[in-house]
Structure formats: structure tokens, C-alpha cells
Design an enzyme around this catalytic site. Structure first.
Site, short mmCIF file in Angstrom:
data_model
loop_
_atom_site.label_atom_id
_atom_site.label_comp_id
_atom_site.label_asym_id
_atom_site.label_seq_id
_atom_site.Cartn_x
_atom_site.Cartn_y
_atom_site.Cartn_z
N ASP A 67 0.96 -1.39 -0.08
CA ASP A 67 -0.01 -0.09 -0.05
C ASP A 67 0.66 1.19 -0.01
OD1 ASP A 67 0.92 -0.40 2.44
OD2 ASP A 67 -1.05 -0.85 3.62
N ASN A 135 -7.14 -2.71 14.65
CA ASN A 135 -8.41 -2.92 14.21
C ASN A 135 -8.46 -4.15 13.23
OD1 ASN A 135 -7.47 -2.02 11.63
ND2 ASN A 135 -9.00 -0.12 11.52
N HIS A 137 -7.02 -4.48 10.31
CA HIS A 137 -6.76 -4.48 8.98
C HIS A 137 -5.41 -4.81 8.42
CE1 HIS A 137 -4.29 -0.41 9.42
NE2 HIS A 137 -3.52 -1.38 9.29
N GLU A 142 -9.50 -2.04 5.36
CA GLU A 142 -10.01 -1.69 6.87
C GLU A 142 -11.33 -2.49 7.04
OE1 GLU A 142 -8.32 -0.11 8.74
OE2 GLU A 142 -7.68 1.92 8.04
#
Ligand code: PGA
Length: 240
Positions: A67, A135, A137, A142
Site C-alpha cells: 500500500d 483494528n 486491517h 479496513e
């Protein structure tokens, strides 16, 4: 999932680094999916040391990063392009043409996503290295990202922006969007290596391994893959 629990961050880094070095030995022209963030730093240091000792080479390898932030030029100290050169590429013998990082410069981000996605389809990955967000990801996929998602322009969750604020002067400076491989791209890799360290990762690691397989926990998608190794230190394994 093959879950390996190690004592601490140093052991995590050398264990992950040895796996990657082993692949470079057995297949010098391998395709490596790489990750950024704090967790892989020790793994990259291990690989740099092995390279400096003359034990491995990346001369024939190709790399594909997961990314890249939107809104930061590649020269920005917090761009993932900059991170990869600083922490790995400038220290080893990889050829610049063999380095692939999503390009987020210019106005046409959809074309950038499509061309990175086409590259990934043309070049299956032998191994994808992953961290995990608190979280859940993976890459910047996400919670809520469909498992069949391919490379896309994503909005970062507020919790991710807060987690990454430590690298920026203020929350306002943390980018709001990124281009990331999708979960589908990640699951196409022949093998996957996920690393996590510290108490802050204990909950997401437990949810990934023991919770429901759900788009709300993106890393749980890895349980659908046949060749996943998870290396966690004792703190990150605390809730297993
Ligand atoms: P970290 O990030 O290694 O900095 O904890 C992991 C991630 O967000 O994937």
C-alpha cells in the site's frame, strides 16, 4: 494457520527474516509482497545484515508493496516509498526496476489502482509479508472491506489514522486515503507470513485466529488460505 509464538520482538524478527532468507535461497527470482509499519523493521534489519554478510541476494527478486498513502509525494519522509528505501532497498542489491510500490501521484488514482492490480495478476507472489492493524486491517483493507476486493483507493479508518499519528506532527497531517492491495490480491499469494508484536495487538490476533471469519475483521480472511504462518511474540499472543 501455523501459529508460532516467540519470546520477544528480536526473536520475531529473526524468525520472519529467516523464512524470507530461506525463500531467497531456494528461489532467487522470487516475488515478495512487502509491508511497512513498525513491525517489519526488525525483519528488514535482519535481511540487511544477512545481505551484508554475503549470505543472501535480492538481485533477482521482485518486490510488491501492499500500500501507499495518497497525498504524500514519494519524497515525503512518511511515504511508504521512502520507508522502503530507507529501511531495506538502499541497503541491498535489489534492482530498481524490480521494486513495485503503488503510485499515488497524479489525479487519476483509479488508473493507478488498475495498473497495480494488473501487475499483481501478471506476477503471482511467492510470499506476502503482513503486519496487522489494531483494528484487524491487513494492508489498508479496513473493517468492512469485502474479501473479494482487488487493489483500490481506500479511506483510512479513524482508528488507523490515530494509530499512525505517532509518525506525524499532528492528526491533521495523517493522510485520509491510500491505495492498497485488496484482500483478494493478498489471498492470491502462494504463502502468507503475518507478524505481530506487543500487547496492543493481542486482541486483534485473538479475533483473527479464534473469532468469526468476518469482513469486520479483515485478517480473519487469512483463515481461508491454505499456507499462512503467523509469528507473534508473547505479548501479542496473550489472549490466545
Ligand atoms: P505496525 O502497523 O506494524 O506499525 O503496528 C501494522 C499495520 O498497520 O499493518
Amino acid at each position: 494457520m501455523n501459529v508460532i509464538i516467540v519470546n520477544d520482538y528480536a526473536e520475531l524478527s529473526s524468525t520472519a527474516g529467516r523464512m524470507i532468507a530461506g525463500l531467497l535461497h531456494s528461489k532467487p527470482a522470487c516475488t515478495l509482497g512487502l509491508a511497512t509499519g513498525s513491525t517489519p523493521l526488525g525483519t528488514y534489519q535482519y535481511l540487511v545484515q544477512r545481505y551484508q554478510a554475503g549470505e543472501i541476494s535480492l538481485r533477482e527478486a521482485q518486490t510488491f508493496n501492499l500500500d501507499e498513502y495518497c497525498g504524500l509525494p514519494r519524497s515525503h519522509p512518511q511515504s511508504y516509498y521512502h520507508f522502503m528505501y530507507q529501511n531495506l532497498f538502499r541497503h541491498v542489491d535489489i534492482r530498481p526496476d524490480n521494486i513495485h510500490i503503488p503510485c499515488t501521484e497524479g489525479d487519476d488514482l483509479q488508473t493507478q489502482c488498475d495498473s497495480y492490480n494488473a501487475l499483481l495478476h501478471a506476477t503471482p507472489l511467492d510470499l506476502q509479508l503482513l503486519g496487522i492493524g489494531s483494528n484487524g486491517h491487513i494492508g489498508f483493507c479496513e473493517p468492512g472491506t469485502p474479501f473479494d476486493q482487488e487493489t483500490f483507493h481506500t479511506r483510512l479508518s479513524e482508528s488507523t489514522r490515530q494509530d499512525n499519528q505517532r509518525f506525524f506532527a499532528s492528526l491533521d497531517e495523517v493522510p485520509t486515503t491510500a491505495i492498497t492491495m485488496g484482500i483478494s490480491n493478498i489471498l492470491q499469494a502462494r504463502s502468507i507470513l503475518l507478524i505481530a508484536s506487543g500487547k496492543g495487538k493481542a486482541q486483534c490476533i485473538a479475533d483473527m485466529i479464534k473469532g468469526p471469519i468476518s469482513e469486520q475483521m479483515p485478517a480473519s480472511a487469512l483463515r481461508l488460505h491454505a499456507d499462512v504462518t503467523v509469528i507473534v511474540d508473547r505479548d501479542a499472543a496473550a489472549l490466545l
